[in-house]
Write a protein that holds these residues in place. Structure first.
Motif, mmCIF file in Angstrom:
data_model
loop_
_atom_site.group_PDB
_atom_site.id
_atom_site.type_symbol
_atom_site.label_atom_id
_atom_site.label_comp_id
_atom_site.label_asym_id
_atom_site.label_seq_id
_atom_site.Cartn_x
_atom_site.Cartn_y
_atom_site.Cartn_z
ATOM 1 N N UNK A 119 2.941 100.638 120.383
ATOM 2 C CA UNK A 119 2.427 100.031 121.608
ATOM 3 C C UNK A 119 3.260 100.391 122.831
ATOM 4 N N UNK A 120 4.330 101.138 122.623
ATOM 5 C CA UNK A 120 5.187 101.546 123.734
ATOM 6 C C UNK A 120 6.101 100.447 124.237
ATOM 7 N N UNK A 121 6.415 99.476 123.374
ATOM 8 C CA UNK A 121 7.285 98.360 123.753
ATOM 9 C C UNK A 121 8.657 98.575 123.137
ATOM 10 N N UNK A 122 9.650 98.717 123.980
ATOM 11 C CA UNK A 122 11.011 98.937 123.485
ATOM 12 C C UNK A 122 11.765 97.623 123.325
ATOM 13 N N UNK A 123 11.718 96.773 124.376
ATOM 14 C CA UNK A 123 12.484 95.530 124.366
ATOM 15 C C UNK A 123 11.567 94.341 124.563
ATOM 16 N N UNK A 124 11.710 93.342 123.719
ATOM 17 C CA UNK A 124 10.939 92.107 123.817
ATOM 18 C C UNK A 124 11.634 91.127 124.748
ATOM 19 N N UNK A 125 10.845 90.530 125.618
ATOM 20 C CA UNK A 125 11.380 89.440 126.427
ATOM 21 C C UNK A 125 11.747 88.277 125.508
ATOM 22 N N UNK A 126 10.912 88.045 124.482
ATOM 23 C CA UNK A 126 11.191 86.967 123.530
ATOM 24 C C UNK A 126 10.420 87.216 122.248
ATOM 25 N N UNK A 127 10.952 86.664 121.168
ATOM 26 C CA UNK A 127 10.211 86.558 119.917
ATOM 27 C C UNK A 127 10.190 85.082 119.547
ATOM 28 N N UNK A 128 9.011 84.581 119.205
ATOM 29 C CA UNK A 128 8.800 83.157 118.969
ATOM 30 C C UNK A 128 8.153 82.985 117.596
ATOM 31 N N UNK A 129 8.645 82.042 116.807
ATOM 32 C CA UNK A 129 8.022 81.805 115.507
ATOM 33 C C UNK A 129 8.347 80.430 114.970
ATOM 34 N N UNK A 135 16.895 94.875 120.950
ATOM 35 C CA UNK A 135 15.485 94.962 121.331
ATOM 36 C C UNK A 135 14.868 93.608 121.686
ATOM 37 N N UNK A 136 15.658 92.547 121.658
ATOM 38 C CA UNK A 136 15.107 91.219 121.965
ATOM 39 C C UNK A 136 16.099 90.441 122.824
ATOM 40 N N UNK A 137 15.575 89.817 123.880
ATOM 41 C CA UNK A 137 16.409 89.082 124.816
ATOM 42 C C UNK A 137 16.503 87.600 124.484
#
Length: 397
Positions: free
Chosen positions: A147-157, A175-177
């Motif tokens: 998808x062309x996404x290098x760094x995630x602003x957040x991952x939620x689960x 890769x995650x902030x």
């Protein structure tokens, strides 16, 4: 990149589906515990792809359809599981964030799993490789690459999706902030391991299970239904069960096989609830997938290979939100505090919000306001703005 299916966006940026799941083929995928398959990853996106990306990880039997309906063939229960969290004007506002949710390997909602067709044209069944939470994270990372996404602003689960989220901080800290881990823990305790083992035995003891190659007319529905009943008891607290059902009789007739004395006594409402949900579950979920995903959750241990939880998170220099529930005995407040402490010792800014709720583990799904407020604050201003809820010493005595 091979992509199938189609996704449409409604006026409030929540997707509806055409013929089936949208998938990306990530090629030959090597599993952590051995084996490989040609892996399709099914996913959904919500909002503008130019906005900061947020990955939402689903719970054990959840799907990529975090908001909006799932395709009809998957059943209504497969979709809209966090409608109150994802969408315009909601905590994960799709006018501000680009939300991605992916079905995990081993599941049966579009990502390759035991029920998927293997190289011989038959379902993989028990020949599908064992899966781990780490495999889920690696598959999601490969999807994001496509998808062309290098760094995630957040991952939620939430729940095992929360394990998925914290594993991102371990495997791909660069890769995650931000990580929001809700109703989860660094590992399961012995009581949950025991109950999950009973659930798996219920499935494998079903005469229709055989060796897991049941993909014909007869499926191990009775065993899967029993396993799901065990799960539903785990998801509710003692207080919640008493408040909702007590000892009152059900209004409908008994629908499941019971003991020989059943006709002499009431069919209890709490049993009717378990039976109804078990019946619906067998219509939408694969027994092998349930076995694989339960095992992945049971075997997860954040500290594995690192020595400690804090060491596992040492590479993560972002911010973390941990949300726990006082009535949750599946993933307890004490376990959540262990996770929050690990983030703190690793040097991350962390907020642990303890929610006073009698509902039980599923509170993060059925009481979305308890997630929405701290999550909105966290996404907007980080751990400091999310604040801290008091953690009473009496909870740990």
């Amino acid at each position: 990149m091979d992509m199938t299916g189609a996704t449409h966006t409604t006026d409030d940026d929540r997707s509806e589906t055409d013929e089936g799941p949208t998938t990306v083929n990530v090629g030959q995928f090597e599993f952590e515990r051995g084996g490989s398959v040609d892996l399709d990853v099914a996913y959904e996106t919500y909002g503008d792809p130019t906005n900061p990306p947020v990955l939402v990880a689903h719970a054990l039997t959840g799907s990529q359809y975090v908001a909006g309906a799932a395709p009809e063939e998957l059943g209504a229960q497969a979709g809209s599981w966090w409608d109150d969290i994802v969408g315009q004007g909601r905590p994960l506002d799709t006018r501000e964030f680009f939300v991605v949710s992916a079905n995990v390997p081993g599941s049966c909602y579009g990502t390759t799993g035991p029920a998927s067709e293997g190289p011989d044209g038959e379902p993989y069944g028990p020949d599908f490789p064992a899966v781990t939470v780490t495999d889920w994270v690696r598959a999601q990372a490969q999807l994001l690459d496509h998808l062309g996404i290098d760094t995630l602003y957040a991952v939620v689960g939430g729940s095992v999706g929360g394990m998925n989220a914290i594993e991102w901080a371990k495997q791909y800290p660069e890769r995650v902030e931000r990580v929001a881990a809700i109703a989860t823990a660094p590992r399961l305790d012995a009581q949950m391991l025991a109950l999950d083992a009973i659930a798996r035995r219920a499935i494998t003891s079903d005469p229709n299970f055989g060796d897991g190659r049941y993909y014909g007319d007869e499926h191990p529905d009775e065993g899967l239904a029993t396993a799901r009943r065990i799960g539903h008891v785990q998801y509710l607290s003692k207080t919640s069960l008493e408040d909702r059902f007590g000892r009152r009789a059900a209004e409908r007739a008994i629908t499941a096989i019971d003991d020989p004395t059943a006709d002499a006594f009431p069919y209890r409402d709490v049993v009717s609830y378990l039976d109804y949900n078990a019946e619906r579950f067998t219509e939408r979920f694969d027994a092998n997938s349930y076995l694989y995903l339960l095992r992945a959750m049971d075997e997860y241990d954040l500290a594995r290979g690192a020595g400690s939880d804090a060491a596992a998170l040492a590479g993560f220099d972002g911010e973390a939100l941990v949300v726990s529930y006082t009535g949750d005995w599946h993933f307890t407040v004490e376990q959540a505090e262990t996770l929050a402490t690990a983030f703190e010792h690793a040097g991350a800014a962390v907020s642990h919000r303890v929610v006073d709720s009698d509902y039980g583990h599923d509170a993060f799904l059925v009481e979305p306001e308890t997630v929405g407020a701290p999550l909105s604050a966290f996404l907007d201003g980080g751990a400091e703005k999310a604040g801290f809820a008091p953690v009473h010493a009496s909870l740990f005595s």
